[in-house]
Design an enzyme around this catalytic site. Structure first.
Site, short mmCIF file in Angstrom:
data_model
loop_
_atom_site.label_atom_id
_atom_site.label_comp_id
_atom_site.label_asym_id
_atom_site.label_seq_id
_atom_site.Cartn_x
_atom_site.Cartn_y
_atom_site.Cartn_z
N HIS A 1 1.67 64.53 27.35
CA HIS A 1 0.17 64.31 27.11
C HIS A 1 -0.50 65.66 27.20
O HIS A 1 -1.54 65.97 26.45
CB HIS A 1 -0.43 63.66 28.15
CG HIS A 1 -0.08 62.20 28.36
ND1 HIS A 1 1.26 61.61 29.03
CD2 HIS A 1 -0.77 61.08 28.16
CE1 HIS A 1 0.99 60.48 28.96
NE2 HIS A 1 0.08 60.05 28.36
N ASP B 1 4.10 56.78 20.66
CA ASP B 1 3.35 57.20 21.58
C ASP B 1 1.98 57.41 20.88
O ASP B 1 2.01 57.76 19.62
CB ASP B 1 3.93 58.07 22.72
CG ASP B 1 3.56 57.97 24.03
OD1 ASP B 1 2.28 57.37 24.36
OD2 ASP B 1 4.03 58.47 24.98
#
Length: 369
Positions: free
Chosen positions: A183, A255
């Site tokens: 992230h 993702d």
């Protein structure tokens, strides 16, 4: 660019939107052919509010429209509080080494997700918990033993799918041994292929052999596969290793392309094009409408120029249609099933498995009867 081609490319995307209502940007993207949407904490409220939003989205779409969520249990759960069951971490559940228990968890998750309108759960985590300093996986993993992760991950996925919700194992080829969070940055793993086959790939091989619905890619550089681009964009990782060696033919979803592992190193547009060529069937773009538009338009241009073959788009469509035919549910009204006899039986069956445990250590609170 033709409307038909735009819709064909938009179908390879699932997006997020800002709040608890359908906004104009999301509505326009729905009209342009999105496959579905992913909901986050910012979108959900009470069970009643969440169910109403899911019904509104599906009614507004007027066609099969898949709604997804990250509902793993433990610290990653978007739906919280009564009447939803509070599950312990997968590490805690994994320590029981009880396949029947894990499958019941999957069935319970499916029951609760179906009740409010979801079709697809981005679970289970198939990453092996080999690195105690990993900041993002840790107790989301079932075990440090790859065989246990495989055994229990397949059981959870089977429970979900038996309950009518698509499962999604993540994050291929394995995020468990990284020391950084994708992230926030782009992780790299130096392991050779022998190590990957012995550890990281074991759960994904089992998942592929079980014929389960979908897998999610990792935004991680694997030196043994492709040191220049993360697995999400790597033909060797996705087509070579996953499709050909492991034999996986389910939906492959990326993702979120807005994570910094991608966005800080590659344009989202290029990631969508390279990811399509590598074998991704569906892209998550979870936050900004302008980024979502740019990614779709980049894929349209790549098809128009011949860089991305139309057959690659058609192949993705075939896999998405197969998932859709099994798991897309219309705007149902199933909210009353939260707390019904089946729900209570599922929740109490789990709670009884932890009898004698300190509830502060293993929190598995069922709806009171």
């Amino acid at each position: 660019m033709s409307n038909a081609l735009y819709r064909d490319c938009a179908r390879l995307f699932m997006v997020g939107f800002p709040g608890p209502r359908i906004d104009d940007d999301f509505a326009r993207l729905m009209d342009d052919g999105l496959f579905g949407a992913i909901l986050f904490k910012r979108n959900v409220g009470t069970a009643q509010e969440t169910a109403a939003l899911c019904r509104e989205i599906k009614s507004r779409a007027g066609r099969p429209f898949i709604l997804s969520v990250d509902q793993e249990g433990g610290r990653v759960a978007r739906l919280r509080g009564e009447p939803f069951t509070t599950l312990p971490s997968m590490r805690e559940l994994g320590q029981r080494q009880d396949l029947a228990l894990i499958e019941r968890v999957g069935r319970l998750l499916a029951h609760e997700l179906r009740a409010v309108g979801f079709d697809w759960d981005f679970a289970p985590v198939l990453d092996v918990d080999t690195n105690p300093t990993n900041p993002v996986i840790g107790d989301r993993s079932f075990s440090r033993d790859p065989d246990e992760v495989a055994r229990l991950g397949v059981a959870l996925a089977r429970g979900l799918e038996a309950g009518g919700v698509a499962s999604c194992g993540k994050h291929f080829p394995g995020h468990g041994d990284t020391t950084t969070d994708s992230h926030l940055t782009l992780p790299r793993l130096p392991h050779d292929l022998e190590r990957l086959r012995r550890v990281e790939l074991v759960p994904f091989r089992a998942f592929a052999q079980a014929g389960l619905a979908s897998l999610m890619t990792a935004h991680v550089l694997f030196d043994a596969l492709d040191p220049k681009v993360p697995a999400t964009m790597s033909p060797r990782a996705l087509n070579g290793l996953l499709r050909e060696e492991l034999g996986f033919d389910g939906v492959l979803v990326s993702d979120d392309l807005e994570m910094k592992a991608i966005a800080d190193h590659y344009s989202v547009e290029e990631a969508a094009v390279q990811g399509t060529l590598a074998g991704v069937d569906l892209f998550l773009v979870c936050h900004q409408a302008d980024v979502q538009r740019r990614a779709i338009e980049a894929l349209v241009r790549a098809v128009e120029s011949g860089r991305v073959p139309r057959e690659r788009i058609a192949e993705a469509h075939r896999r998405l249609a197969r998932l859709e035919s099994r798991f897309a549910h219309g705007p149902e009204d199933r909210l009353a099933t939260l707390g019904d006899e089946q729900h209570r039986a599922l929740a109490h069956g789990l709670a009884s498995s932890f009898s004698g445990k300190d509830p502060t250590e293993v929190m598995l609170a069922s709806r009171r009867t």
